[in-house]
Write a protein that holds these residues in place. Structure first.
Motif, short mmCIF file in Angstrom:
data_model
loop_
_atom_site.label_atom_id
_atom_site.label_comp_id
_atom_site.label_asym_id
_atom_site.label_seq_id
_atom_site.Cartn_x
_atom_site.Cartn_y
_atom_site.Cartn_z
N MET A 23 49.09 48.29 40.03
CA MET A 23 47.79 48.54 38.73
C MET A 23 47.26 49.53 39.67
O MET A 23 47.87 50.39 40.85
CB MET A 23 46.46 47.43 39.47
N THR A 83 53.24 43.28 40.28
CA THR A 83 52.17 43.63 39.67
C THR A 83 51.33 44.85 39.57
O THR A 83 51.23 45.26 41.64
CB THR A 83 50.78 42.76 39.85
N PRO A 124 35.94 29.66 42.11
CA PRO A 124 35.68 31.57 42.66
C PRO A 124 36.39 31.65 43.84
O PRO A 124 36.53 30.75 44.38
CB PRO A 124 34.28 31.52 42.29
N LEU A 145 40.69 39.25 44.97
CA LEU A 145 40.54 40.73 43.58
C LEU A 145 39.18 40.83 44.63
O LEU A 145 38.97 42.27 44.74
CB LEU A 145 40.37 40.02 42.33
N THR A 167 44.80 53.57 38.43
CA THR A 167 43.42 53.67 38.13
C THR A 167 43.51 54.73 37.68
O THR A 167 43.67 55.94 39.10
CB THR A 167 42.40 53.46 39.22
N PRO A 225 39.92 48.62 43.21
CA PRO A 225 40.68 49.25 42.43
C PRO A 225 40.98 50.78 41.96
O PRO A 225 42.35 50.70 41.32
CB PRO A 225 39.33 48.43 41.10
N ARG A 226 40.03 50.98 42.79
CA ARG A 226 40.37 52.51 42.95
C ARG A 226 41.75 53.01 43.70
O ARG A 226 42.40 53.94 43.20
CB ARG A 226 39.33 53.16 43.20
N TRP A 243 36.43 44.26 36.71
CA TRP A 243 37.68 43.59 37.99
C TRP A 243 37.69 42.75 37.35
O TRP A 243 38.73 41.56 37.81
CB TRP A 243 37.08 44.34 38.88
N LEU A 296 47.44 49.87 43.62
CA LEU A 296 47.81 48.31 44.26
C LEU A 296 49.06 47.73 43.30
O LEU A 296 49.16 47.80 42.38
CB LEU A 296 47.05 47.27 43.93
N VAL A 333 43.92 33.74 43.96
CA VAL A 333 43.81 35.07 43.94
C VAL A 333 42.25 35.50 43.67
O VAL A 333 42.33 36.99 43.40
CB VAL A 333 44.80 34.59 42.32
N PRO A 334 41.59 35.13 43.52
CA PRO A 334 39.91 34.88 42.80
C PRO A 334 39.12 35.62 44.11
O PRO A 334 38.97 37.05 44.47
CB PRO A 334 39.03 34.58 42.55
N LEU A 371 39.09 43.59 46.99
CA LEU A 371 40.54 44.71 46.59
C LEU A 371 39.61 45.20 46.24
O LEU A 371 38.67 45.14 45.28
CB LEU A 371 41.75 44.25 46.22
N GLU A 420 40.68 38.02 37.94
CA GLU A 420 41.12 36.92 38.47
C GLU A 420 41.61 35.37 37.49
O GLU A 420 41.92 34.14 38.35
CB GLU A 420 39.35 36.65 39.61
N TRP A 477 50.76 44.17 43.74
CA TRP A 477 51.21 42.64 44.55
C TRP A 477 52.89 42.35 44.66
O TRP A 477 53.61 42.67 43.33
CB TRP A 477 50.95 41.63 43.50
N THR A 496 40.80 50.77 35.51
CA THR A 496 42.13 49.87 36.16
C THR A 496 43.03 49.27 35.43
O THR A 496 42.53 48.40 34.30
CB THR A 496 41.86 49.23 37.01
#
Ligand code: SF4
Lengths: 205, 476
Positions: free
Chosen positions: B291, B289, A31, A159, B293, A164-165, B266, A168, A155-156, A162, B270, A170, B233
């Protein structure tokens, strides 16, 4: 009946008999927060996918940016730290420029939000020092300045940092295609050259 | 109201889109087997991607745990699909997007066409998307007088060549560089006649050809790799930057997404963002990538429409065994390890979904009766199951679907082969051992060893791991 009711009704009927029992997800993979971030690994992985990595002290960013850009014209987001730009460089600040204007410059200089060492990925989140998505898309050279404390391991980890709104992007190396006989070719539609300037640490020179 | 929905949910409508071939798989496969150029191109592609993928998967210490997590997330998603879709709809709406529901391909095409017309344009640019290929959106738009421009290099090659995609990931992989050069010289306006067949030169020609389209087209259509119910998203993974162009530059963005692409949270990304690129292209991460929303004021399209597509998916969901096919993240790993796909290429499957996943997904979307030969388009060697990053048990679903298939023409041959093998215990044991060994060999299992490999390429092998042949036979 609306299509919405029809589809949802069909799905509910499909799950009616016998109703599946929702399963717990085992999260015993690595994680966020357990692997140490390694800027050297990031540099290796970026280079492996044909980005160019420059390591320097915070105070030397402008000198490195000057070397990378030569005399080229660049666009920058409005919140870019001014001391990252070398004196005399031909700069236009993106205050809502149209796409054609952005496409006409040679390069772009931005910051980043976070970078993933294990995959060689930088992530932009549209903050004022990174700008709108279009500024890092149309110019052919992208110079991205990254502080070591923005590097995470996995990657976890990324995220978890970050929002999400935000929009983004990558980025793992320059634009590439393998569509012709699986030969990797850099640069189809996005920037063909990605330079990552990795600075020493927090504090920003 | 609810009783209206009881009974078998509707499948994808016949005559629309690209889920059915004009002829049964064995017929199409036999012709493909005779095409040496195609077999060389496809064989080179699959072996190259397999090697790349194995190398980067080997770098990930928790790969088995990620696969198990992915499988569990997908199982949970399917069990809660209606509720998650409603949650997604609310979240997208809150962020300034508009959600549309399409019961089938006809309805989805109409929704997109109406949106494009409302925007007052007669040309759209497209990001490569399996969902829009599935519903035949390009044909529907063209019929409505709207020009769809494919912007993925491989899709552009397919479109200019008036051809069909043959692989999920690299749709033009059946073409070599000389053929691509020919297509560009013939079909690309203003192309330099001195164009060479160097991949870099061909890519540069595509870049020049599409730049003006990117800058001047006001509506784009995309698919989606993932949609997060919790946040609204959407995510698209790609390599070339054509995706970013389409997702960023136009005024209006229309995304067509199969309803199974939703993930609950979300955080679930991962898992999938680690699995997808390594299993798919054999990269640690794909170059880009995106993303987003809803809409972001001042950045990117200011109108966003999400079209949620059923088109037979509810029918797939209704089958407790077959619904696992909806877990697919379209990585194409199962194609690249399949000894049948490697020999026939993608066109023989007659659907936009080729290879092992196509052999289970297409017949379920259309109804098995309508695609009866596809569950037989496999040697049941199990390599696809070993390769699948989300652990879909494709061989078991194939066996399950064969039981429902209304005796396709190929079945007679399969049954004859089964009977022959049962009468010849040594051959039968060799077949079982070969299949088991190939499974043990892991993601690069290649099906049966010669001489049985040739036999399985065009015909059914009656040995379906993890079941033994006798169990399978007894079940019938
Ligand atoms: S079935 Fe599995 S291996 Fe095949 S494309 Fe889907 S996710 Fe990939």
């Amino acid at each position: 009946m609306s299509a919405r009711d029809l589809v949802l009704g069909r799905l509910r009927a499909a799950l009616a008999a016998p109703a599946p029992t929702p399963a717990e997800t085992p999260r015993d993979y690595r994680p966020a927060g357990v692997v140490a971030a390694d800027p050297d690994l990031l540099a290796d992985r970026l280079t492996d996918y044909r980005a160019t990595v420059h390591r320097c002290a915070d105070a030397d960013v402008a000198r490195v940016v000057a070397e990378v850009l030569g005399g080229r014209r660049v666009v920058v987001p409005p919140g870019l730290p001014p001391h990252w730009l070398p004196p005399g460089v031909d700069v236009v600040v993106d205050d809502g420029l149209d796409a054609a204007r952005i496409a006409a410059v040679d390069g772009v200089v931005t910051a980043a939000a976070v970078a993933v060492a294990e995959t060689g990925t930088i992530v932009l989140d549209g903050a004022p020092d990174q700008g709108r998505r279009v500024v890092t898309l149309l110019p052919d050279v992208h110079v991205c300045v990254l502080r070591a404390d923005q590097v995470v391991a996995t990657v976890p980890d990324a995220l978890a940092r970050l929002d999400p709104r935000r929009p983004l992007t990558w980025i793992s190396g320059p634009s590439a295609t393998s569509d012709i006989e699986l030969d990797r070719v850099e640069g189809v539609h996005g920037p063909r050259n990605l330079h990552v300037v990795l600075t020493g640490g927090p504090g920003g020179g | 109201m609810t009783e209206t929905f009881l009974g078998m949910p509707a499948t994808a409508p016949p005559g629309v889109g690209h889920l059915r071939g004009d002829e049964p798989f064995p017929v199409a496969a036999r012709r493909a087997l005779a095409d040496a150029q195609l077999r060389r191109n496809v064989g080179h592609a699959t072996s190259t991607i397999r090697a790349r993928s194995a190398a980067v998967i080997g770098e990930v210490p928790d790969w088995p745990q990620l696969r198990a997590a992915a499988r569990a997330i997908k199982t949970d998603t399917m069990a809660r699909l209606p509720e998650l879709l409603e949650q997604l709809e609310t979240a997208v709406g809150r962020a300034g997007g508009t959600v549309h529901w399409a019961a089938d391909a006809v309805e989805a095409n109409r929704i997109v066409t109406d949106l494009v017309r409302a925007a007052g344009v007669d040309r759209v640019m497209k990001v490569k998307s399996m969902a829009t290929q599935e519903i035949g959106l390009n044909e529907a738009l063209a019929d409505a007088g709207i020009e769809p421009v494919e912007t993925d290099l491989a899709e552009l090659i397919v479109q200019l060549g008036d051809d069909r995609p043959s692989h999920i990931l690299v749709p033009a992989i059946h073409r070599n560089r000389a053929e691509i050069r020919e297509i560009f010289l013939r079909e690309m306006p203003g192309v330099d006649p001195a164009l060479t067949d160097e991949p870099a030169a061909l890519a540069a020609a595509a870049r020049r050809h599409l730049r003006e389209t990117f800058l001047s087209t006001r509506v784009a259509v995309s698919g989606a790799n993932f949609a997060v119910a919790e946040t609204g998203t959407l995510a698209v993974v790609e390599s070339e930057g054509n995706g970013r162009m389409c997702l960023t530059l136009p005024e209006t963005l229309i995304t067509v997404m199969g309803i199974e692409k939703v993930v609950p949270t979300w955080r679930d990304l991962e898992v999938f963002l680690q699995l997808l690129p390594r299993a798919s292209t054999g990269e640690r991460m794909n170059p880009y990538t995106s993303m987003w929303t809803g809409v972001t004021p001042g950045d990117g399209p200011q109108a966003f429409h999400l079209v949620l597509l059923d088109n037979g998916r509810s029918a797939v969901l209704a089958d407790p065994v077959g619904r696992e096919a909806l877990h697919c993240i379209r990585c194409s790993a199962c194609l690249n390890v399949c000894p049948v796909y490697e020999r026939t290429g993608g066109h023989a499957y007659g659907s936009v979904y080729p290879g092992p996943i196509g052999a289970v997904l297409s017949p379920q979307l259309t109804g098995v009766a309508d695609n009866a030969s596809l569950p037989y388009a496999s040697s049941l060697c199990g390599a696809c199951y070993d390769a699948c990053p989300v652990l879909i048990d494709i061989p078991s679903i194939l066996v399950h679907l064969r039981a429902q298939a209304p005796h396709p023409r190929g079945e007679a041959a399969a049954m004859a082969a089964a009977a022959y093998a049962m009468d010849h215990p040594a051959l039968y044991a060799a077949a079982q051992r070969g299949a088991r060994l190939s499974r043990l060999a892991g993601p690069r299992g290649r099906g049966l060893p010669p001489p049985l490999s040739g036999w399985t390429a065009s015909r059914d092998l009656p040995e379906p791991p993890p079941q033994t042949f006798r169990q399978w036979w007894a079940d019938r």
